[in-house]
Design an enzyme around this catalytic site. Structure first.
Site, PDB file in Angstrom:
ATOM      1  N   HIS B 239       0.853  -1.194   0.000  1.00  0.00           N
ATOM      2  CA  HIS B 239       0.000   0.000   0.000  1.00  0.00           C
ATOM      3  C   HIS B 239       0.891   1.248   0.000  1.00  0.00           C
ATOM      4  O   HIS B 239       1.863   1.318   0.764  1.00  0.00           O
ATOM      5  CB  HIS B 239      -0.868  -0.070   1.262  1.00  0.00           C
ATOM      6  N   ARG B 282      -2.655   0.978  -4.461  1.00  0.00           N
ATOM      7  CA  ARG B 282      -2.435  -0.469  -4.494  1.00  0.00           C
ATOM      8  C   ARG B 282      -2.719  -0.970  -5.901  1.00  0.00           C
ATOM      9  O   ARG B 282      -3.443  -0.321  -6.662  1.00  0.00           O
ATOM     10  CB  ARG B 282      -3.410  -1.191  -3.549  1.00  0.00           C
ATOM     11  N   LYS B 285      -6.248  -0.662  -7.966  1.00  0.00           N
ATOM     12  CA  LYS B 285      -7.154   0.308  -7.337  1.00  0.00           C
ATOM     13  C   LYS B 285      -7.193   1.559  -8.222  1.00  0.00           C
ATOM     14  O   LYS B 285      -6.511   1.653  -9.232  1.00  0.00           O
ATOM     15  CB  LYS B 285      -6.679   0.644  -5.921  1.00  0.00           C
ATOM     16  N   ASP B 288      -5.552   8.265  -7.087  1.00  0.00           N
ATOM     17  CA  ASP B 288      -5.918   9.186  -5.996  1.00  0.00           C
ATOM     18  C   ASP B 288      -4.784  10.191  -5.859  1.00  0.00           C
ATOM     19  O   ASP B 288      -3.618   9.806  -5.712  1.00  0.00           O
ATOM     20  CB  ASP B 288      -6.115   8.390  -4.695  1.00  0.00           C
ATOM     21  N   CYS B 290      -3.591  11.930  -3.569  1.00  0.00           N
ATOM     22  CA  CYS B 290      -2.693  11.927  -2.404  1.00  0.00           C
ATOM     23  C   CYS B 290      -1.476  11.045  -2.647  1.00  0.00           C
ATOM     24  O   CYS B 290      -0.407  11.287  -2.095  1.00  0.00           O
ATOM     25  CB  CYS B 290      -3.414  11.529  -1.131  1.00  0.00           C
ATOM     26  N   TYR B 291      -1.619  10.013  -3.506  1.00  0.00           N
ATOM     27  CA  TYR B 291      -0.468   9.149  -3.792  1.00  0.00           C
ATOM     28  C   TYR B 291       0.557   9.837  -4.677  1.00  0.00           C
ATOM     29  O   TYR B 291       1.646   9.302  -4.906  1.00  0.00           O
ATOM     30  CB  TYR B 291      -0.921   7.817  -4.382  1.00  0.00           C
ATOM     31  N   ASP B 345      -8.889  14.392  -4.646  1.00  0.00           N
ATOM     32  CA  ASP B 345      -8.471  13.014  -4.874  1.00  0.00           C
ATOM     33  C   ASP B 345      -8.515  12.701  -6.380  1.00  0.00           C
ATOM     34  O   ASP B 345      -7.514  12.367  -7.014  1.00  0.00           O
ATOM     35  CB  ASP B 345      -9.423  12.138  -4.031  1.00  0.00           C
ATOM     36  N   ASP B 352     -10.312  18.784   0.004  1.00  0.00           N
ATOM     37  CA  ASP B 352     -10.080  18.746   1.445  1.00  0.00           C
ATOM     38  C   ASP B 352      -8.619  19.090   1.704  1.00  0.00           C
ATOM     39  O   ASP B 352      -7.812  19.154   0.767  1.00  0.00           O
ATOM     40  CB  ASP B 352     -10.465  17.383   2.039  1.00  0.00           C
ATOM     41  N   HIS B 355      -5.879  16.239   0.913  1.00  0.00           N
ATOM     42  CA  HIS B 355      -5.523  16.096  -0.499  1.00  0.00           C
ATOM     43  C   HIS B 355      -4.822  17.338  -1.035  1.00  0.00           C
ATOM     44  O   HIS B 355      -3.966  17.238  -1.914  1.00  0.00           O
ATOM     45  CB  HIS B 355      -6.757  15.742  -1.339  1.00  0.00           C
TER      46      HIS B 355
END
Lengths: 322, 414
Positions: B239, B282, B285, B288, B290-291, B345, B352, B355
């Site tokens: 992750h 992951r 998935k 996003d 944030c990654y 995201d 938010d 993010h």
């Protein structure tokens, strides 16, 4: 969640703690943000009232039935407040409460907040205290039916399986999930976990797992999850990525015209592994020349997004030339 | 899909490759994973054509909406609506996400505001030495990390002095387990976030000792999975968030050589989405924002490790990141900016602060390549953010000043 609450958390039938006679003896403690609060949240009146009384209880360290009820109101308003959960556990211990009721409560909270750390941790502590994990497989199966990749649910499931030796039917459970979604990486990971913890990677297990995963790769040749699982399994065999049966499979797939980036990338890594072991096999699918060609195909056609990476891998391959 | 202005238009990555080729290929096997992926891709495709129209008029597109993001951040620093009550145990985090984002955007927070943030974080510090999520809450390693990072980002002596280092050290010891892992709070869960937060604050404030982290590196290594990434604790799925924590902690422990770096590299680069350009957390998935930091931020550390053990100097000759930094910048700038400020995201989600912080941190990583080659910045040159130190995720100059300050204080406190 009892009663109907509006967006602000205001509730028609709600009685503030400050208006409750049975709480008249406790001094509420307002939050001390200092003279110049920052990131100040416009709490609802209900939120402020509940947490003023929670701070009051915490201050005098009251471990009572009414404090237990108060912590329930508090975690329902903010399930992420680990302080409240931790204090609640202290009260449960102190009062020697019937934990079955608490198990039902936390199951409700898990359903309402399936991605919250605290609710799952609370569950784990309760199961440990009860030394009884008989409901955990069912609970996590229910949560995974709603979101088959919920990390917390898988974590809890693995913990319960490992701690209470519940491996027996897990491969069947995983099989079902993979039949639903062959791309569910969490299920592949769980398969690896179960094998690793039970039979381990004895030669016959390796063969069986390879046969299984290759049959899945045939169905969806671009599914990275199954390719990654294959890599994980073959690394336990003596011949590593170069395992002949796997290379034959790749050879056949490649010759059929398949150009899945996963396939090409597997072949490149197998060639690199072969080169690192000092074996030079001319004109085979694992020769350095072929691998360089594959890197080039990946960089310019089949995996353009990762061009920089493939150029780096080409550089690593070239070191082994001559 | 003509690219008239060369690289300066941005979006070159997507334009140059055939868009259609990058779509999810279900191979006749539709599953929940592929259906969700296709939904995101269709949305991206639609927004891409909207962007192309915009780029025709504005040669500098895509543009980072600095002022809008700053307005959102400034407002959030003072006031948060009632629905933030669910983050009432993360207020130290809110301080970090806001101050760090402001720093990246090169906004100078007025001295008075800095003082107010420092005073508020002092209220979050517990008698036992850790920081809680808010005033009066128990000490917890995650808000402790956030508070220390925020205080270092403020960069004033008043801020540095908030941290009671002696008690902080006792707090860290109270959470250490014999196998080298750390629980997040007394009686709390154990995962790799714990050891990362602990070693990060210990190194920053100069209270690190080998004894405190005995066995920690070995425990972290047991979290590296067959995929190459790291999981939260042994056995789980690789992750992005945990992989970052694991790798950064190994670097801070000077034990990075224990990990299988090639498989970590492969896993990390493969988390970048071929169509979207952003990262997933992951395998299989969804993307996003944030990654952008958790995955791309690992790359400077990974490449640093590869350079160190580089007998054939293959890595040493490479002067750019091994992920596609242009595609990542495009994902953030075109798809992750909320029209009224703040970042998100993925398209369809609301902004938010979390993010906002991590997309900007990722953007900074993508822009600040090992060697500043021309064309490494997508869109307007004014999009350039200040550089971060990937291991701590603190702006470089602020990290230098804080490290200097704490290095002058005694490290032997027990």
């Amino acid at each position: 969640m009892e009663g109907s609450s509006s967006e602000e958390g205001e509730d028609v039938n709600w009685t503030f703690y400050r208006d409750r006679e049975e709480w008249a003896d406790l001094k509420p403690v307002p939050q001390d943000d200092g003279p110049h609060p920052v990131v100040a949240i416009a709490y609802s009146e209900k939120f402020r009232d509940v947490f003023d009384y929670f701070r009051g209880v915490l201050k005098v360290h009251e471990l009572s039935e009414r404090a237990l009820d108060l912590t329930r109101d508090a975690v329902e308003l903010n399930p992420g407040n680990y302080t409240v959960w931790q204090y609640r556990r202290q009260i449960l211990k102190h009062l020697d409460k019937d934990l079955k009721e608490e198990m039902a409560f936390v199951a409700e909270m898990i359903s309402a907040f399936p991605k919250n750390y605290q609710v799952w941790h609370h569950r784990q502590v309760l199961v440990s205290w009860l030394n009884d994990a008989s409901d955990e497989l069912q609970l996590t199966a229910k949560m995974l039916a709603l979101d088959a990749k919920n990390y917390h649910a898988w974590q809890h499931r693995q913990w319960a399986i490992r701690t209470f030796n519940l491996f027996q039917n897990e491969l069947e459970f995983i099989e079902k999930l993979l039949n639903d979604d062959i791309r569910n990486n969490s299920a592949w990971n769980q398969r690896y976990f179960v094998i690793n913890q039970t039979t381990e990677f004895a030669p016959e297990v390796i063969e069986k797992e390879i046969a299984y995963v290759l049959s899945k790769i045939k169905i969806a040749t671009k599914n990275e999850s199954s390719w990654n699982y294959l890599r994980g399994i073959v690394l336990h065999s003596e011949s590593g990525l170069r395992k002949p049966s796997v290379i034959d499979f790749c050879d056949e797939l490649y010759n059929s015209g398949n150009r899945s980036a996963c396939l090409l990338s597997y072949l490149v890594d197998a060639a690199l592994e072969q080169a690192e072991y000092g074996v030079v096999k001319e004109n085979s699918l694992l020769s350095i020349d072929k691998a360089l060609e594959l890197c080039d195909n990946l960089a310019n056609e089949f995996d353009v997004c990762r061009r920089g990476y493939w150029n780096y891998i080409s550089g690593c391959l070239r070191v082994h030339m001559n | 899909m003509e690219n008239q202005q060369g690289d300066s238009v941005g979006c070159s990555e997507v334009i140059n490759s055939d868009f259609q080729l990058e779509f999810m290929d279900e191979e006749g096997v539709p599953t929940n994973t592929s259906c969700e992926q296709i939904k995101v891709e269709s949305l991206i495709e639609k927004l891409f054509y909207v962007f192309l129209k915009k780029a025709e008029i504005d040669p500098e597109a895509p543009v980072l909406h600095r002022d809008l993001h700053l307005a959102y951040l400034k407002h959030s620093l003072c006031y948060l609506p009632h629905n933030f009550a669910c983050l009432d145990a993360s207020r130290a985090w809110l301080c970090y996400w806001i101050t760090h984002s402001m720093e990246l955007l090169d906004f100078k927070l007025p001295a008075e505001d800095k003082s107010h943030v420092a005073q508020f974080l002092a209220k979050c510090q517990c008698p036992d030495g850790g920081f809680g999520g808010g005033p009066g809450q128990y000490g917890h390693l995650a808000p402790t990390y956030a508070a220390v990072n925020a205080l270092c980002t403020l960069g004033t002596e008043e801020a540095y002095k908030v941290i009671d280092r002696r008690k902080l050290l006792q707090f860290l010891w109270s959470l250490r387990k014999s196998n080298g892992s750390f629980e997040l709070h007394v009686g709390g869960e154990i995962d790799v976030r714990g050891v990362y937060c602990a070693v990060s604050v210990a190194r920053l404030t100069n209270i690190y000792s080998d004894a405190l982290f005995d066995n920690s590196a070995e425990w972290i290594i047991s979290c590296q999975t067959y995929e190459g990434g790291f999981s939260g604790s042994p056995g789980h799925e690789a992750h992005g968030g945990y992989a970052f924590c694991a790798l950064a902690a190994l670097c801070l422990l000077s034990k990075e050589n224990l990990c299988d770096i090639k498989s970590l590299l492969r896993w990390t680069v493969n988390r970048q989405m071929r169509l979207e350009g952003g990262f997933q957390g992951r395998t299989n998935k969804l993307v996003d924002g944030c990654y952008s930091f958790w995955q791309a931020g690992a790359m400077p550390m990974i490449q640093g490790i590869l350079s160190k053990n580089d007998e054939s100097s293959v890595m040493t000759e490479i002067d750019s990141w091994l992920f596609n930094s242009r595609a990542l910048q495009e994902y953030i700038l075109i798809y992750c900016q909320s029209p009224n400020g703040g970042l998100i995201d993925k398209p369809g989600k609301t902004k938010d602060l979390y993010h906002t912080c991590y997309t900007l941190s990722g953007l900074s990583i993508a822009q600040n390549q090992p060697s500043k080659t021309t064309g490494s910045i997508v869109g307007s040159p004014r999009n350039l953010l200040k550089a971060v130190h990937p291991t701590f995720n603190i702006e470089l100059e602020k990290l230098k000043s804080a490290s200097l300050y704490f290095s002058q204080l005694p490290s032997d406190l027990l």
